[in-house]
Design a protein around this motif. Structure first.
Motif, PDB file in Angstrom:
ATOM      1  N   ASP A   1       1.826  -8.650  -5.447  1.00 15.88           N
ATOM      2  CA  ASP A   1       0.834  -8.763  -6.798  1.00 15.88           C
ATOM      3  C   ASP A   1       0.260  -7.701  -6.914  1.00 15.88           C
ATOM      4  N   ILE A   2       0.024  -6.565  -5.908  1.00 15.00           N
ATOM      5  CA  ILE A   2      -0.878  -5.375  -6.296  1.00 15.00           C
ATOM      6  C   ILE A   2      -0.072  -4.549  -5.471  1.00 15.00           C
ATOM      7  N   GLN A   3       0.127  -3.181  -6.033  1.00 13.91           N
ATOM      8  CA  GLN A   3       0.423  -1.782  -5.646  1.00 13.91           C
ATOM      9  C   GLN A   3      -0.718  -0.871  -5.651  1.00 13.91           C
ATOM     10  N   LEU A   4      -0.651  -0.244  -4.143  1.00 10.73           N
ATOM     11  CA  LEU A   4      -1.559   1.240  -4.317  1.00 10.73           C
ATOM     12  C   LEU A   4      -0.342   2.071  -4.402  1.00 10.73           C
TER      13      LEU A   4
ATOM     14  N   VAL B   1       0.881  -1.209   0.015  1.00  2.00           N
ATOM     15  CA  VAL B   1      -0.146  -0.071  -0.197  1.00  2.00           C
ATOM     16  C   VAL B   1       0.751   1.221  -0.107  1.00  2.00           C
ATOM     17  N   HIS B   2       2.067   1.229  -0.031  1.00  2.00           N
ATOM     18  CA  HIS B   2       3.100   2.279  -0.020  1.00  2.00           C
ATOM     19  C   HIS B   2       4.084   2.358  -1.142  1.00  2.00           C
ATOM     20  N   ALA B   3       3.683   2.981  -2.137  1.00  3.73           N
ATOM     21  CA  ALA B   3       4.408   2.814  -3.384  1.00  3.73           C
ATOM     22  C   ALA B   3       4.290   4.058  -4.163  1.00  3.73           C
TER      23      ALA B   3
ATOM     24  N   LEU C   1      -2.625  -2.640 -10.331  1.00  2.64           N
ATOM     25  CA  LEU C   1      -2.175  -1.261  -9.980  1.00  2.64           C
ATOM     26  C   LEU C   1      -3.481  -0.663  -9.344  1.00  2.64           C
ATOM     27  N   ARG C   2      -3.323   0.029  -8.300  1.00  3.78           N
ATOM     28  CA  ARG C   2      -4.464   0.732  -7.795  1.00  3.78           C
ATOM     29  C   ARG C   2      -3.973   2.190  -7.498  1.00  3.78           C
ATOM     30  N   GLY C   3      -4.745   3.458  -7.557  1.00  8.68           N
ATOM     31  CA  GLY C   3      -3.979   4.656  -7.151  1.00  8.68           C
ATOM     32  C   GLY C   3      -4.613   5.646  -6.391  1.00  8.68           C
TER      33      GLY C   3
ATOM     34  N   GLY D   1       3.875  -2.526   3.504  1.00 12.73           N
ATOM     35  CA  GLY D   1       4.185  -1.170   2.809  1.00 12.73           C
ATOM     36  C   GLY D   1       5.670  -1.355   2.440  1.00 12.73           C
ATOM     37  N   SER D   2       6.152  -0.691   1.497  1.00 16.44           N
ATOM     38  CA  SER D   2       7.678  -0.650   0.952  1.00 16.44           C
ATOM     39  C   SER D   2       8.228   0.579   0.673  1.00 16.44           C
ATOM     40  N   ASP D   3       7.430   1.517   0.388  1.00 17.35           N
ATOM     41  CA  ASP D   3       8.225   3.055   0.100  1.00 17.35           C
ATOM     42  C   ASP D   3       8.699   2.919  -1.359  1.00 17.35           C
ATOM     43  N   PHE D   4       8.178   2.111  -2.098  1.00 15.18           N
ATOM     44  CA  PHE D   4       8.945   1.642  -3.459  1.00 15.18           C
ATOM     45  C   PHE D   4       8.685   2.976  -4.325  1.00 15.18           C
ATOM     46  N   PRO D   5      10.045   3.594  -4.819  1.00 16.84           N
ATOM     47  CA  PRO D   5      11.343   2.893  -5.027  1.00 16.84           C
ATOM     48  C   PRO D   5      12.317   3.753  -4.442  1.00 16.84           C
ATOM     49  N   PHE D   6      11.829   4.312  -3.247  1.00 17.75           N
ATOM     50  CA  PHE D   6      13.054   5.238  -2.472  1.00 17.75           C
ATOM     51  C   PHE D   6      13.616   4.538  -1.867  1.00 17.75           C
TER      52      PHE D   6
END
Length: 332
Positions: free
Chosen positions: A73-76, A8-10, A115-117, A291-296
């Motif tokens: 599988d899915i990113q927000l 959920v954190h990208a 992808l969801r936004g 949550g990952s904070d992708f790609p920071f």
């Protein structure tokens, strides 16, 4: 059947937004403030870092490949908080949120199954923030990303009541992600502006929402706090003590502050398995999301591995890995 893995954190970088504000005098002032808050040494590292991640933060094919490598599988996907531009006047602010919302929707449309936004709203113009949320939802986005405050306004400001009401009515997700810390030059070395500043801002913002009664008046709000909610969840006992010991601390909210943790969602990005276990204990396993904070660079390249290191129970692991986010996203 186990749920998909949901991050959920990208973030997304949106060149069109920066092009729209590049020639405005307010941007120079905002950059000067950012320089004071971060310090020269941190800016010297952050500049090349941001340039290096531009491909992953803009190219959908690279994003999906990175997700595959991470087992996500899915990113927000939310715009980089650097796109908030809370210094902007009303005309510029409308241009910024429209560009950001439309660009995010277009980006996610290139990977519709994965992808969801989230869009953004101009918190510096509360009346405009309502229109911006409506615009984001009209683009098919799941909600909006907000910072911990706007110049001269905390999230407890009554001017935001219409925004909270619309978010509650529509089921929009509000992703609370700070940008900048008002401790300013006290944090201008060793990247303390982010290391200490982000979790501090999360804790302050959530405290304003709790102690002011926003969550009493709007119990259906879907607030997701980045960075595990900062320092608040693991130090909520101090808030409870103040609420029970002092009339000024208990004047705004109806219940002990810790009881509101069960009304908020928190991402898992705390960089410590012991803290993550404590977050799950304090908020509940049903309130923590991957949550990952992708790609920071302040994120994690292995969010599932970081979650696995917390050694949660089998049901809790899969709830945090994706089950909770699937349920949250399904409601919007």
């Amino acid at each position: 059947m186990t749920p998909p893995t949901v991050d959920v954190h990208a973030h997304l970088l949106i060149p069109e937004v920066e092009e729209a504000v590049a020639a405005l005098s307010g941007l120079a002032e905002a950059k000067a403030l950012d320089a004071r808050r971060n310090g020269a040494a941190s800016l010297a590292v952050s500049g090349p870092m941001v340039r290096s991640i531009v491909p992953k933060a803009t190219d959908v094919s690279l994003r999906l490949a990175a997700m595959d490598a991470q087992g996500v599988d899915i990113q927000l996907v939310s715009p980089s908080p650097s796109h908030y531009h809370y210094w902007a006047d009303e005309e510029t602010a409308e241009k910024v949120y429209r560009l950001a919302n439309e660009a995010t929707a277009a980006h996610c449309a290139q990977g519709p199954d994965r992808l969801r936004g989230l869009g953004i709203v101009p918190l510096q113009h509360p009346e405009q923030a309502v229109r911006a949320l409506s615009h984001a939802l009209d683009q098919g986005l799941s909600g909006v990303e907000i910072s911990s405050h706007a110049p001269g306004r905390e999230l407890s400001d009554p001017a935001y009541e219409p925004l909270w009401a619309l978010a509650e009515t529509t089921g929009a997700i509000l992703f609370l992600h700070p940008f900048g810390c008002t401790l300013d030059e006290r944090l201008d070395r060793w990247y303390l502006s982010n290391v200490v500043g982000q979790p501090t801002e999360n804790a302050v913002a959530l405290s304003h929402l709790i102690f002011s009664g926003v969550l009493d008046r709007h119990p259906g709000l879907k607030i997701v706090a980045a960075h595990g909610g900062g320092y608040l969840p693991t130090h909520i006992g101090r808030s409870d003590h103040a609420w029970s010991a002092r009339s000024d601390a208990s004047a705004g909210c109806a219940h002990p502050p810790s009881s509101y943790l069960g009304r908020i969602w928190f991402d898992s990005l705390v960089h410590d398995p012991h803290v993550l276990r404590e977050l799950v204990r304090a908020a509940g396993a049903d309130r923590v999301l991957l949550g990952s904070d992708f790609p920071f660079d302040m994120g994690t390249e292995d969010p599932v591995g970081a979650l696995r290191a917390a050694r949660l129970s089998y049901p809790d692991f899969h709830a945090v890995r994706g089950g909770n986010a699937v349920a949250l996203l399904r409601k919007d």
